[in-house]
Design a protein around this motif. Sequence first.
Motif, mmCIF file in Angstrom:
data_model
loop_
_atom_site.group_PDB
_atom_site.id
_atom_site.type_symbol
_atom_site.label_atom_id
_atom_site.label_comp_id
_atom_site.label_asym_id
_atom_site.label_seq_id
_atom_site.Cartn_x
_atom_site.Cartn_y
_atom_site.Cartn_z
ATOM 1 N N THR A 94 29.652 41.195 47.354
ATOM 2 C CA THR A 94 30.709 40.703 46.476
ATOM 3 C C THR A 94 30.328 41.028 45.038
ATOM 4 O O THR A 94 29.297 41.665 44.787
ATOM 5 N N TRP A 100 33.484 43.828 41.196
ATOM 6 C CA TRP A 100 34.241 44.139 42.424
ATOM 7 C C TRP A 100 34.265 45.647 42.660
ATOM 8 O O TRP A 100 34.113 46.105 43.794
ATOM 9 N N LEU A 104 32.674 47.575 45.943
ATOM 10 C CA LEU A 104 33.376 48.529 46.799
ATOM 11 C C LEU A 104 32.494 49.731 47.135
ATOM 12 O O LEU A 104 32.459 50.192 48.284
ATOM 13 N N ASP A 242 36.305 39.385 48.165
ATOM 14 C CA ASP A 242 36.986 39.695 46.907
ATOM 15 C C ASP A 242 37.125 38.464 46.013
ATOM 16 O O ASP A 242 36.570 37.393 46.297
ATOM 17 N N TRP A 248 37.024 41.305 53.568
ATOM 18 C CA TRP A 248 37.514 42.586 54.083
ATOM 19 C C TRP A 248 36.468 43.083 55.086
ATOM 20 O O TRP A 248 35.356 43.430 54.706
ATOM 21 N N LEU A 258 43.639 47.597 50.313
ATOM 22 C CA LEU A 258 42.457 47.473 49.461
ATOM 23 C C LEU A 258 42.737 48.075 48.090
ATOM 24 O O LEU A 258 42.353 47.512 47.055
ATOM 25 N N TYR A 261 45.159 45.707 46.185
ATOM 26 C CA TYR A 261 44.477 44.542 45.607
ATOM 27 C C TYR A 261 43.633 44.948 44.402
ATOM 28 O O TYR A 261 43.686 44.297 43.344
ATOM 29 N N THR A 262 42.851 46.004 44.559
ATOM 30 C CA THR A 262 41.894 46.418 43.518
ATOM 31 C C THR A 262 42.587 46.796 42.221
ATOM 32 O O THR A 262 42.100 46.463 41.131
ATOM 33 N N GLN A 266 43.746 42.105 41.489
ATOM 34 C CA GLN A 266 42.408 41.981 40.889
ATOM 35 C C GLN A 266 42.437 42.191 39.373
ATOM 36 O O GLN A 266 41.604 41.639 38.652
ATOM 37 N N TYR A 271 40.368 35.610 38.710
ATOM 38 C CA TYR A 271 39.304 36.008 39.637
ATOM 39 C C TYR A 271 38.444 34.782 39.919
ATOM 40 O O TYR A 271 37.817 34.223 39.018
ATOM 41 N N ALA A 276 34.306 33.059 45.838
ATOM 42 C CA ALA A 276 33.696 34.204 46.521
ATOM 43 C C ALA A 276 32.269 33.877 46.951
ATOM 44 O O ALA A 276 31.853 34.175 48.082
#
Length: 344
Positions: A94, A100, A104, A242, A248, A258, A261-262, A266, A271, A276
């Motif tokens: 995370t 974020w 990824l 996230d 995910w 994805l 969202y990103t 996001q 946030y 998280a």
Amino acid sequence: MTRTAVVICPGRGTYNKPELGYLHRHHGTRMEMFRGFDAIRAEAGQKSVTELDSASRFMVSTYSRGDVASPLIYAASLADAQALAEDIDVVAVTGNSMGWYIALAAAGALSPQDGFRVVNTMGTLMQEQLIGGQLVYPYIGETWENDPARKAELLADVARINAAPDCDLALSIDLGGMLVLAGNEAGLKAFEASQPTVQERFPMRLANHAAFHTALQTPVAAEGRARLPVSLFTQPDLPLIDGRGKIWWPGACDPQALWDYTLGHQVTESYDFTHAIQTAAREFAPDLFIVTGPGATLGGAVAQSLTLGNWRGMSDKAQFQALQAEDPFLISMGRDDQRALVTP
């Protein structure tokens, strides 16, 4: 014996004067990867990360910029995630805010190069547009005891200010015992005027920070989607948590979702880093929470998030410190004494 770990990637504000030289100091064997990042910077006519990291002098006016800080933090954090000892089994990844994007890449949903493209693009867009600003304000005291009534009171004040003429203000990041607020200048000034100074430094403005994770960033999100195609995204190799606390799972992700969202929620919605971390603790129960570098400031927010969630029965700072002293479970790789606990 294998140690399970959740890896936590930091956001903006973590590459400061003590971190100058971090890439060269800790990751001399990863220069080929960094040179790949340098090539992406060169395409945009930007100074390379290796040159920025090897500078003889740290200047806040330069290194606090989104188009400088973001790529440096990405390179340092991703390299740290790759440098863990062989006995560490990463069970989830995370990050906080910009972290974020790093998460990824650390989890395999973006390649190292494509992750750098995402971070460099978004950091540059944020800096070019620099819409609004951010400040930090705590809702718990220095003993870290939970105070939900104070939190509700502060958020009510944020809503009141946001409803006033010409004011924009919203919760940007729920960061342990801290509230990161974002808005326009009128909204930020109104909050500063309405709340007392606490711990001799809050409310504290964050230099060169835009109004991240609010609707003010809608133009940045739109431009990011235009420049960064969904084809960059793929199934992660590791579970990702996230900024809503959603997991995910590898093999069960829709790359389109994805990407949505990103480069959507996001960017333009608050946030919840606290959630998280609490999700990571509850769902994965790791032996270790490893905060990658650069810097070590995120460790406090992780510790507060765990105590606010009563992880292992902790409910205040003293209880956290006692458990941490007995058997360290929160490791900040930006601290040399702790870094040695998780690296070869």
